[in-house]
Design a protein around this motif. Structure first.
Motif, PDB file in Angstrom:
ATOM      1  N   THR A  36      20.574  95.886  19.886  1.00 50.08           N
ATOM      2  CA  THR A  36      21.438  96.117  20.465  1.00 50.08           C
ATOM      3  C   THR A  36      22.583  97.214  19.887  1.00 50.08           C
ATOM      4  O   THR A  36      23.142  98.115  20.565  1.00 50.08           O
ATOM      5  CB  THR A  36      22.623  94.960  20.882  1.00 50.08           C
ATOM      6  OG1 THR A  36      22.940  94.311  19.879  1.00 50.08           O
ATOM      7  CG2 THR A  36      21.798  93.926  21.788  1.00 50.08           C
ATOM      8  N   CYS A  37      22.464  97.343  18.449  1.00 55.00           N
ATOM      9  CA  CYS A  37      23.075  98.323  17.747  1.00 55.00           C
ATOM     10  C   CYS A  37      22.353  99.613  17.701  1.00 55.00           C
ATOM     11  O   CYS A  37      22.693 100.587  16.999  1.00 55.00           O
ATOM     12  CB  CYS A  37      23.498  97.873  16.338  1.00 55.00           C
ATOM     13  SG  CYS A  37      21.985  97.466  15.588  1.00 55.00           S
ATOM     14  N   LEU A  38      21.215  99.629  18.469  1.00 52.49           N
ATOM     15  CA  LEU A  38      20.286 100.816  18.371  1.00 52.49           C
ATOM     16  C   LEU A  38      19.631 101.012  17.102  1.00 52.49           C
ATOM     17  O   LEU A  38      19.106 102.119  16.967  1.00 52.49           O
ATOM     18  CB  LEU A  38      21.107 102.102  18.942  1.00 52.49           C
ATOM     19  CG  LEU A  38      21.775 101.994  20.108  1.00 52.49           C
ATOM     20  CD1 LEU A  38      22.453 103.482  20.658  1.00 52.49           C
ATOM     21  CD2 LEU A  38      20.769 101.550  21.340  1.00 52.49           C
ATOM     22  N   HIS A  39      19.673 100.043  16.293  1.00 53.55           N
ATOM     23  CA  HIS A  39      18.525 100.417  15.116  1.00 53.55           C
ATOM     24  C   HIS A  39      17.223  99.799  15.543  1.00 53.55           C
ATOM     25  O   HIS A  39      17.175  98.904  16.307  1.00 53.55           O
ATOM     26  CB  HIS A  39      19.087  99.383  13.886  1.00 53.55           C
ATOM     27  CG  HIS A  39      20.428 100.227  13.351  1.00 53.55           C
ATOM     28  ND1 HIS A  39      21.546  99.637  12.857  1.00 53.55           N
ATOM     29  CD2 HIS A  39      20.400 101.416  12.559  1.00 53.55           C
ATOM     30  CE1 HIS A  39      22.378 100.438  12.450  1.00 53.55           C
ATOM     31  NE2 HIS A  39      21.604 101.496  11.936  1.00 53.55           N
ATOM     32  N   THR A  40      16.276 100.365  14.802  1.00 56.59           N
ATOM     33  CA  THR A  40      14.729  99.934  14.922  1.00 56.59           C
ATOM     34  C   THR A  40      14.229  99.373  13.942  1.00 56.59           C
ATOM     35  O   THR A  40      14.177  99.807  12.816  1.00 56.59           O
ATOM     36  CB  THR A  40      14.008 101.152  15.674  1.00 56.59           C
ATOM     37  OG1 THR A  40      14.647 101.575  16.870  1.00 56.59           O
ATOM     38  CG2 THR A  40      12.541 100.923  15.755  1.00 56.59           C
TER      39      THR A  40
END
Length: 239
Positions: free
Chosen positions: A67-71
C-alpha cells in the motif's frame, strides 16, 4: 506482395519471385558468428533497477505491491520482521499474514520482456523455441517465440490469416532495451468476459456493477441479467 502482414516487416530480399518467403537468406551468413557481441550496457544493472525487489535487489516472478507503493518479492516478505510492516518504510501491511494481495504485474511483465532482450543481446544468441537445436532468426511478438528459418516457414503457413508481427533477431539486437520494450508493447484493450466471446476480440466498453465484470455492447444490450451498467472508464477512475 504476400497476404501475411508479418512479411511486411521483413526485407524484400527475403522474398523470392512469387512472393513466398526465402528463409535461407534470413539465417546467419557463412563464416560469420551467430551473434555479434552486445553494444548496449547490461539491461537490469542501469536504467531498470526499479523493476527489482526493493529488499534483496533481485529479479523475481512473485513481486508484491504494498500500500506504500514499495515492491517486494515473496521471499523478502516471508522473512520480514516484524510481520505486518513494510521493511523499507515501516508502513503497516493490512493483511494479517504480512503478504499483500496485489501482485506488481507491471514490474513482473517488464522483467519478462527484459529477459527476452537479454537473450537477444547475449553473445551466444537465442535458440529456436520450437526445435531447440537451431539458432533463432526471427522473434514473433504475438507467440512470444524465437524461430529458426524452418520453424518460421511453418509459423507463416499456420498463421497466414492472422497479423503476427515477426522481426529479425539481428534487427532487434541493434536496438536499445528501451526501444525493444516500446516496439514490443502490446495493446492494453480489455476484452469481454463472456466465455462465448473468447478469442473473438470483443472489446469491452461497459462495466456491470452487479457481476463486477467488463462487457461488450452486445452483452449489455441482449442480456437482461446484467445491470446496472456504467462506462468502464468511469469505473476505472472511481477505483
Amino acid at each position: 506482395i504476400p497476404s501475411h502482414p508479418a512479411h511486411l516487416l521483413l526485407p524484400t530480399s527475403c522474398l523470392d519471385g512469387d512472393g513466398a518467403t526465402a528463409p535461407k537468406e534470413m539465417g546467419p551468413k557463412a563464416g560469420t558468428p551467430l551473434c555479434s557481441p552486445p553494444s548496449h550496457p547490461p539491461v537490469v544493472e542501469d536504467d531498470f533497477q526499479f523493476v527489482l525487489c526493493e529488499g534483496c535487489r533481485q529479479e523475481s516472478p512473485s513481486l508484491k505491491l504494498l500500500t506504500c507503493l514499495h515492491t517486494l518479492c515473496l521471499n523478502c516478505l516471508s522473512e520480514n520482521k516484524p510481520v505486518g510492516q513494510c521493511p523499507v518504510c515501516r508502513t503497516p501491511i493490512p493483511q494479517a499474514s504480512g503478504i499483500p494481495n496485489m501482485d506488481n504485474l507491471l514490474f513482473t511483465n517488464l522483467q519478462a520482456r527484459l529477459s527476452i532482450y537479454k537473450k537477444i543481446s547475449n553473445s551466444t544468441g537465442p535458440s529456436c523455441s520450437r526445435c531447440r537445436g537451431e539458432a533463432a532468426a526471427v522473434w514473433c511478438s504475438e507467440c512470444e517465440e524465437f524461430l529458426c528459418t524452418k520453424c518460421f516457414e511453418d509459423h507463416q503457413w499456420f498463421f497466414k490469416k492472422q497479423s503476427h508481427e515477426a522481426r529479425r533477431v539481428e534487427d532487434l539486437r541493434a536496438e536499445s532495451a528501451h526501444q525493444f520494450l516500446e516496439d514490443t508493447r502490446k495493446s492494453c484493450n480489455l476484452f469481454c468476459s463472456n466465455p462465448s466471446h473468447a478469442n473473438q476480440g470483443h472489446i469491452s466498453s461497459i462495466y456491470c456493477r452487479k457481476c463486477e465484470k467488463a462487457l461488450c455492447c452486445s452483452c449489455a444490450l441482449l442480456d437482461s441479467h446484467h445491470a446496472p451498467f456504467c462506462d468502464i472508464l468511469s469505473e476505472t477512475q472511481r477505483r
